[in-house]
Design a protein around this motif. Structure first.
Motif, mmCIF file in Angstrom:
data_model
loop_
_atom_site.group_PDB
_atom_site.id
_atom_site.type_symbol
_atom_site.label_atom_id
_atom_site.label_comp_id
_atom_site.label_asym_id
_atom_site.label_seq_id
_atom_site.Cartn_x
_atom_site.Cartn_y
_atom_site.Cartn_z
ATOM 1 N N GLU A 1 0.824 -1.283 -0.196
ATOM 2 C CA GLU A 1 -0.079 -0.302 0.081
ATOM 3 C C GLU A 1 0.747 1.117 0.000
ATOM 4 N N LEU A 2 2.099 1.320 0.683
ATOM 5 C CA LEU A 2 2.654 2.356 0.926
ATOM 6 C C LEU A 2 3.530 2.767 -0.351
ATOM 7 N N VAL A 3 3.927 1.687 -1.256
ATOM 8 C CA VAL A 3 4.345 1.928 -2.546
ATOM 9 C C VAL A 3 3.265 2.599 -3.561
ATOM 10 N N VAL A 4 2.250 2.278 -3.581
ATOM 11 C CA VAL A 4 1.087 2.680 -4.415
ATOM 12 C C VAL A 4 0.823 4.259 -3.932
ATOM 13 N N LYS A 5 0.308 4.272 -2.770
ATOM 14 C CA LYS A 5 -0.134 5.422 -2.289
ATOM 15 C C LYS A 5 0.804 6.502 -2.251
ATOM 16 N N ALA A 6 1.961 6.302 -1.597
ATOM 17 C CA ALA A 6 3.068 7.284 -1.470
ATOM 18 C C ALA A 6 3.259 7.899 -2.897
ATOM 19 N N HIS A 7 3.371 7.248 -4.048
ATOM 20 C CA HIS A 7 3.645 7.598 -5.346
ATOM 21 C C HIS A 7 2.644 8.693 -5.878
ATOM 22 N N ASP A 8 1.313 8.167 -5.561
ATOM 23 C CA ASP A 8 0.230 9.125 -5.946
ATOM 24 C C ASP A 8 0.345 10.300 -5.040
ATOM 25 N N ILE A 9 0.561 10.302 -3.650
ATOM 26 C CA ILE A 9 0.614 11.540 -2.857
ATOM 27 C C ILE A 9 1.577 12.425 -3.378
ATOM 28 N N ALA A 10 2.787 11.989 -3.632
ATOM 29 C CA ALA A 10 3.995 12.809 -4.127
ATOM 30 C C ALA A 10 3.677 13.095 -5.512
ATOM 31 N N LEU B 1 11.313 -11.177 -13.360
ATOM 32 C CA LEU B 1 9.836 -11.446 -13.013
ATOM 33 C C LEU B 1 9.547 -12.922 -13.230
ATOM 34 N N LEU B 2 9.706 -13.494 -14.237
ATOM 35 C CA LEU B 2 9.525 -14.917 -14.171
ATOM 36 C C LEU B 2 10.040 -15.671 -13.179
ATOM 37 N N GLY B 3 11.382 -15.421 -12.666
ATOM 38 C CA GLY B 3 11.692 -16.155 -11.469
ATOM 39 C C GLY B 3 11.079 -15.900 -10.231
ATOM 40 N N GLU B 4 10.411 -14.967 -10.051
ATOM 41 C CA GLU B 4 9.658 -14.413 -8.806
ATOM 42 C C GLU B 4 8.291 -15.212 -8.761
ATOM 43 N N ALA B 5 7.516 -15.025 -10.152
ATOM 44 C CA ALA B 5 6.391 -15.758 -10.272
ATOM 45 C C ALA B 5 6.506 -17.232 -10.077
ATOM 46 N N THR C 1 1.177 -13.262 -7.959
ATOM 47 C CA THR C 1 2.331 -12.632 -6.989
ATOM 48 C C THR C 1 2.487 -11.134 -7.297
ATOM 49 N N GLN C 2 3.406 -10.574 -6.217
ATOM 50 C CA GLN C 2 3.949 -9.261 -6.596
ATOM 51 C C GLN C 2 5.441 -9.490 -6.368
ATOM 52 N N THR C 3 5.984 -8.570 -6.843
ATOM 53 C CA THR C 3 7.574 -8.241 -6.646
ATOM 54 C C THR C 3 7.565 -7.830 -5.086
ATOM 55 N N ALA C 4 8.705 -7.946 -4.561
ATOM 56 C CA ALA C 4 9.207 -7.407 -3.343
ATOM 57 C C ALA C 4 8.777 -6.236 -2.863
ATOM 58 N N ASP C 5 9.213 -5.202 -3.706
ATOM 59 C CA ASP C 5 8.740 -4.122 -3.470
ATOM 60 C C ASP C 5 7.429 -3.536 -3.632
ATOM 61 N N GLY C 6 6.474 -4.389 -4.021
ATOM 62 C CA GLY C 6 5.198 -4.114 -4.210
ATOM 63 C C GLY C 6 4.737 -3.475 -5.392
ATOM 64 N N ALA C 7 5.947 -2.986 -6.308
ATOM 65 C CA ALA C 7 5.632 -2.170 -7.477
ATOM 66 C C ALA C 7 4.853 -2.840 -8.515
ATOM 67 N N LEU C 8 5.357 -4.153 -8.909
ATOM 68 C CA LEU C 8 4.873 -5.038 -10.004
ATOM 69 C C LEU C 8 3.960 -6.128 -9.492
ATOM 70 N N GLU C 9 2.665 -6.247 -10.283
ATOM 71 C CA GLU C 9 1.935 -7.379 -9.931
ATOM 72 C C GLU C 9 1.867 -8.386 -11.181
ATOM 73 N N ILE D 1 1.584 -5.915 -14.195
ATOM 74 C CA ILE D 1 0.817 -4.602 -13.961
ATOM 75 C C ILE D 1 1.642 -3.881 -13.098
ATOM 76 N N ASN D 2 2.071 -2.447 -13.504
ATOM 77 C CA ASN D 2 2.541 -1.624 -12.861
ATOM 78 C C ASN D 2 1.743 -0.746 -11.789
ATOM 79 N N ARG D 3 1.560 -0.999 -10.699
ATOM 80 C CA ARG D 3 0.953 -0.547 -9.457
ATOM 81 C C ARG D 3 1.153 0.783 -9.142
ATOM 82 N N ALA D 4 2.389 1.121 -9.390
ATOM 83 C CA ALA D 4 2.548 2.400 -8.915
ATOM 84 C C ALA D 4 2.044 3.522 -10.104
ATOM 85 N N ALA D 5 1.998 3.191 -11.274
ATOM 86 C CA ALA D 5 1.805 3.817 -12.343
ATOM 87 C C ALA D 5 0.049 3.684 -12.373
#
Length: 524
Positions: free
Chosen positions: A225-234, A461-465, A479-487, A518-522
């Protein structure tokens, strides 16, 4: 009669047991008294009544308040002594109670009205804050991030208007400031308690192992949540380049309610001070979500520390598992060694054990190579032959003389080159992310040729999936990446089709799948 008049004047000026002349108030002295619980109950009764705008209390009012607070019963004499002691320490102010005087004897009888002194009220508020902070566990408020995002968007819409409503602007700014203060305070308290948990301080191991999975899931959800919301707030804060007009509206609205003081300057404008306070709050808000490489934002630091806490929690779980498995650690080794010392049959055995455990052995003399074999190890220092040592070695510990320190080399060119390289790599990585993270499903066989940056990102990304665990009942891996930026969504394709992915270093073959990134931040 003159003596009575003198005594009455003394009581009227100092109270029953007023603060002695030359001594300041001691509002925390009652905490060290054996009757501290009673004093705290009395002070809480005054604080509760002041919240109901009741300022003065008589002793019988305090007796009634303590009878209803649920505590043990207290006699009126004990409460009277407590009020007198609190007035002596400066927690309370005692004024003669002349409202019920009907006779001369009543006038000279000691009766007082008590009220909180400024020092006593400040001490009680400080104790309330202390008790609140001691009991606070803290929390990571993902909901507060959403509230900040929504209210900042509303504030941006008001900034675009020519005549925004001051009441709405003021309300939004108060809500933004309050939510940010709550977010920061609770996050700080939670990370502090989490660190004590990670250090295994005053924690039940059974309870910790039982809720560790829920705690790790909680941290991962907040990071996402912090990755997505902080990007939009900034992004919203960058669009709000000039908010001085909005801050001035809030400052003027607050300045209208400022109570006049005896030492205030009549020519001073209260709105100026209020505007300065709002500007400081807005600067704090921007520093929380906006930063750079030299000064990262507080949101970035919180995200980094939360991710590190997940790793530390897993390490703490490993330590507990090793303890339960009986594996040896340093503390267990020392305890076992102490048991060996206690069981040593003789003192000589204890000395031998000491030498074996800690390397304590007879002295070895520094001798010349020619007579090294002729001097036994048990020879006393006084009986051993001397060894010549260079004066410089004796004085400095080195044979060679140290020269001047080398001049500090200017690395600005190398630093600039590395900065350019880093910027280029970052640009290539962002381009690869834009190429792959389209948010639309695509077959691996239809990806086309990938350059090195794109192929590297694809492999990660393929390895994380594939390492996210077994797929669901429908065979899909989400799944999501470790930083939560990509789904990532990886869906198998039937028919035994094979995908060929061309790269600059060759062609990769494998079973075909449908991949969605999916780029959740964007997307926010």
């Amino acid at each position: 009669m003159p003596q009575r008049q003198w005594r009455h004047t003394y009581r009227d000026s100092a109270g029953p047991r007023g603060v002695m002349k030359g001594q300041g108030p001691r509002p925390f002295a009652h905490l060290d008294s054996p009757s501290a619980p009673l004093y705290r109950r009395v002070m809480r009764a005054f604080m509760d009544n002041k919240r109901r705008f009741v300022v003065h209390l008589r002793p019988e009012d305090v007796v009634e308040a303590l009878r209803q607070d649920g505590g043990p019963p207290v006699s009126a004499e004990a409460i009277g002594d407590a009020l007198a002691r609190l007035a002596e320490w400066g927690n309370l102010r005692a004024d003669p109670d002349t409202g019920r005087v009907t006779t001369v004897e009543d006038f000279y009888r000691a009766r007082y009205l008590y009220q909180l002194s400024r020092e006593g009220e400040a001490a009680e508020r400080a104790l309330e804050v202390y008790e609140k902070e001691i009991g606070r566990r803290g929390e990571l408020q993902a909901v507060a991030l959403e509230d900040l995002r929504v209210r900042l968007r509303s504030l941006r819409e008001l900034a675009e208007r020519s005549d925004p409503d001051p009441a709405i602007v003021h309300s939004l700014l108060l809500e933004i400031s309050g939510r940010l203060d709550s977010l920061a305070a609770n996050a700080s308290a939670f990370m502090g308690s989490l660190q004590r948990t990670i250090d295994l301080q005053d924690i039940d191991e059974e309870v910790f192992l039982a809720y560790k999975d829920r705690l790790i899931t909680y941290l991962e959800r907040f990071v996402s949540e912090l990755v997505v919301k902080a990007h939009d707030i900034a992004a919203t804060l960058r669009e709000l380049t000039d908010v001085t007009a909005l801050l001035r509206l809030a400052a003027e609205r607050e300045a209208a309610d400022v109570a006049p003081g005896a030492d205030d300057d009549p020519s001073a404008d209260p709105a100026v001070g209020k505007l300065r306070q709002w500007q400081e709050r807005w600067t704090g808000l921007r520093s929380w979500f906006l930063g750079d490489r030299a000064h990262p934002s507080q949101a970035a630091l919180l995200r980094q520390r939360t991710r590190q806490a997940i790793l530390d929690l897993l390490a703490a779980v490993g330590v507990l598992v090793e303890r339960r498995a009986g594996r040896s650690d340093r503390s267990a080794d020392f305890r076992e060694l102490a048991r060996w010392f206690a069981q040593a049959p003789t003192e000589e055995d204890a000395h031998r054990l000491w030498r074996a455990a800690f390397g304590l052995s007879p002295a070895r003399h520094h001798t010349a190579p020619s007579d090294a074999e002729s001097v036994p190890a048990a020879t006393r220092w006084a009986d051993a032959p001397p060894v010549e040592i260079a004066p410089r070695l004796r004085a400095t510990g080195h044979y060679q003389r140290r020269g001047r320190a080398a001049r500090v080399r200017d690395r600005s060119i190398e630093k600039a080159y590395l900065a350019r390289q880093l910027a280029a790599e970052r640009a290539q990585a962002e381009a690869a992310r834009r190429r792959l993270a389209t948010g639309r499903p695509v077959l691996l066989s239809e990806l086309g040729a990938l350059d090195r940056e794109e192929f590297g990102l694809f492999l990660r990304l393929l390895g994380e999936a594939l390492s996210a665990g077994p797929p669901g009942a429908d065979g899909v891996i989400r799944t999501q990446t470790a930083d939560g930026a990509l789904e990532l969504v990886l869906r198998p394709v039937g028919g035994g089709r094979t995908a060929a992915i061309a790269t600059e270093d060759g062609t990769m073959y494998g079973p075909d799948h449908e991949l969605t990134i999916i780029n959740r931040a964007a997307a926010s």
